[in-house]
Design a protein around this motif. Sequence first.
Motif, PDB file in Angstrom:
ATOM      1  N   PRO A   1       0.083   5.352   0.777  1.00  0.00           N
ATOM      2  CA  PRO A   1      -0.895   6.414   1.048  1.00  0.00           C
ATOM      3  C   PRO A   1      -0.571   7.662   0.230  1.00  0.00           C
ATOM      4  O   PRO A   1       0.593   7.944  -0.075  1.00  0.00           O
ATOM      5  CB  PRO A   1      -0.721   6.680   2.540  1.00  0.00           C
TER       6      PRO A   1
ATOM      7  N   ALA B   1       0.838  -1.199   0.000  1.00  0.00           N
ATOM      8  CA  ALA B   1       0.000   0.000   0.000  1.00  0.00           C
ATOM      9  C   ALA B   1       0.872   1.247   0.000  1.00  0.00           C
ATOM     10  O   ALA B   1       1.973   1.256   0.566  1.00  0.00           O
ATOM     11  CB  ALA B   1      -0.912   0.002   1.219  1.00  0.00           C
TER      12      ALA B   1
ATOM     13  N   TRP C   1      -5.460   5.472  -0.975  1.00  0.00           N
ATOM     14  CA  TRP C   1      -4.454   4.415  -1.015  1.00  0.00           C
ATOM     15  C   TRP C   1      -4.258   3.905  -2.430  1.00  0.00           C
ATOM     16  O   TRP C   1      -5.216   3.733  -3.170  1.00  0.00           O
ATOM     17  CB  TRP C   1      -4.883   3.251  -0.117  1.00  0.00           C
TER      18      TRP C   1
END
Length: 146
Positions: A105, A103, A118
């Motif tokens: 952000p 992931a 995300w």
Amino acid sequence: MAMQRRFAVAHEDVFPKGAFLKGEVEPVADFNGPKREDGSRPQQLDKDTGLPLWQVVVLDADEEAGKKDTAVTVKIAAKFQPVPPANKTPFPWTPIEFVGLTALPYVDDNGTRPRLAWSYKADDLCEPGKADVPTSARPDAGSAAA
């Protein structure tokens, strides 16, 4: 240790109620690359591995997911187009699990108010519960690790 830009996450942490493939595995178009003679765009390459990037749209089955988070795009860096598992359900969406999910952000400032969003990338996709099985031994083999 300093936090790296992209970090590993467990599939069940991102999709606690499951993820369902909506549509097909598609190449990611490189909009920064030159157009081909036919007007199409070349396929984008992963900055870390140099492998072609593919993308899938999945439905997040979590009832608590916001409306902007219900359909999620996940990119997969793979030499060959990943092959999703067969849909064994009576529904049009195939249950899948991501292998090697990461992931990143970022701030999405496209709406009326900026929000945390995300970006997800995975090494492969498979039938739920089969992520720990080596790719060559999975019944849905022939995907990204080929």
